[in-house]
Write a protein that holds these residues in place. Sequence first.
Motif, PDB file in Angstrom:
ATOM      1  N   UNK A 124       0.819  -1.211   0.000  1.00 23.45           N
ATOM      2  CA  UNK A 124       0.000   0.000   0.000  1.00 23.45           C
ATOM      3  C   UNK A 124       0.859   1.269   0.000  1.00 23.45           C
ATOM      4  N   UNK A 125       0.362   2.295  -0.665  1.00 28.37           N
ATOM      5  CA  UNK A 125       1.062   3.591  -0.674  1.00 28.37           C
ATOM      6  C   UNK A 125       1.205   4.091   0.752  1.00 28.37           C
ATOM      7  N   UNK A 126       2.231   4.904   0.957  1.00 27.80           N
ATOM      8  CA  UNK A 126       2.506   5.525   2.255  1.00 27.80           C
ATOM      9  C   UNK A 126       2.836   4.526   3.359  1.00 27.80           C
ATOM     10  N   UNK A 127       3.281   3.323   2.983  1.00 26.12           N
ATOM     11  CA  UNK A 127       3.746   2.332   3.951  1.00 26.12           C
ATOM     12  C   UNK A 127       5.265   2.312   3.899  1.00 26.12           C
ATOM     13  N   UNK A 128       5.898   2.231   5.064  1.00 22.32           N
ATOM     14  CA  UNK A 128       7.357   2.160   5.103  1.00 22.32           C
ATOM     15  C   UNK A 128       7.831   0.866   4.444  1.00 22.32           C
ATOM     16  N   UNK A 129       8.867   0.957   3.631  1.00 27.25           N
ATOM     17  CA  UNK A 129       9.428  -0.219   2.969  1.00 27.25           C
ATOM     18  C   UNK A 129      10.948  -0.219   3.100  1.00 27.25           C
ATOM     19  N   UNK A 130      11.496  -1.423   3.187  1.00 21.76           N
ATOM     20  CA  UNK A 130      12.939  -1.587   3.326  1.00 21.76           C
ATOM     21  C   UNK A 130      13.370  -2.798   2.516  1.00 21.76           C
ATOM     22  N   UNK A 131      14.467  -2.681   1.799  1.00 24.98           N
ATOM     23  CA  UNK A 131      14.991  -3.792   1.014  1.00 24.98           C
ATOM     24  C   UNK A 131      15.569  -4.892   1.899  1.00 24.98           C
ATOM     25  N   UNK A 132      16.052  -4.526   3.096  1.00 26.49           N
ATOM     26  CA  UNK A 132      16.587  -5.499   4.055  1.00 26.49           C
ATOM     27  C   UNK A 132      16.003  -5.173   5.429  1.00 26.49           C
ATOM     28  N   UNK A 133      16.788  -5.377   6.469  1.00 28.14           N
ATOM     29  CA  UNK A 133      16.338  -5.161   7.848  1.00 28.14           C
ATOM     30  C   UNK A 133      17.013  -3.926   8.425  1.00 28.14           C
ATOM     31  N   UNK A 134      16.265  -2.860   8.692  1.00 29.80           N
ATOM     32  CA  UNK A 134      16.879  -1.695   9.326  1.00 29.80           C
ATOM     33  C   UNK A 134      17.125  -1.976  10.815  1.00 29.80           C
ATOM     34  N   UNK A 135      18.026  -1.233  11.445  1.00 36.83           N
ATOM     35  CA  UNK A 135      18.195  -1.388  12.895  1.00 36.83           C
ATOM     36  C   UNK A 135      16.865  -1.133  13.606  1.00 36.83           C
ATOM     37  N   UNK A 136      16.586  -1.909  14.627  1.00 39.78           N
ATOM     38  CA  UNK A 136      15.301  -1.847  15.308  1.00 39.78           C
ATOM     39  C   UNK A 136      14.983  -0.452  15.833  1.00 39.78           C
ATOM     40  N   UNK A 137      15.932   0.207  16.456  1.00 41.89           N
ATOM     41  CA  UNK A 137      15.676   1.548  17.003  1.00 41.89           C
ATOM     42  C   UNK A 137      15.273   2.522  15.890  1.00 41.89           C
ATOM     43  N   UNK A 138      15.953   2.441  14.742  1.00 41.41           N
ATOM     44  CA  UNK A 138      15.607   3.311  13.614  1.00 41.41           C
ATOM     45  C   UNK A 138      14.209   3.006  13.100  1.00 41.41           C
TER      46      UNK A 138
END
Length: 146
Positions: A124-138
């Motif tokens: 869905x639009x406006x959903x955060x996406x990441x190609x891998x795993x970002x640090x949990x705190x971030x």
Amino acid sequence: MNINGSCQCGAIEYQVSGELLATLMCYCTECHKVSAGYGTMTVLIDQNNFKLNKGTLKLWQRSSDSGNMNRAHFCGDCGNRIYHQNPDKPDIIRLKTGTLGNSADYTPQAHLWLKSAPAWVLIPKDTLTFQTQPPLANLLALIKEQ
């Protein structure tokens, strides 16, 4: 808030209280295996908000795609994963939403490991996406900003 959950066979029953920290959809290769499909959805909770009401969880651990250790807590009878935990961050539990009695009520706030997702997955639009795993705190900080 109190949420109840269980494994497939009913040998494990648990309750979650308090605030959910985040709802995530993960497409890493290990989640493909766990789900026997294309990924898993989890809610992040404080470990103090998890109460095991029935049964005994078994433990298995492995190195994750991100390089972190991953402890999998599961039912020894049916094998259903209940939650994962990083031993370096034991205060956060990654609870598998499919084990919750109201699992259809959750919508992912972020999609992780898109580099391993099937091409047909629609985000869905406006959903955060990441190609891998970002640090949990971030990741948690970005979700709070939404």
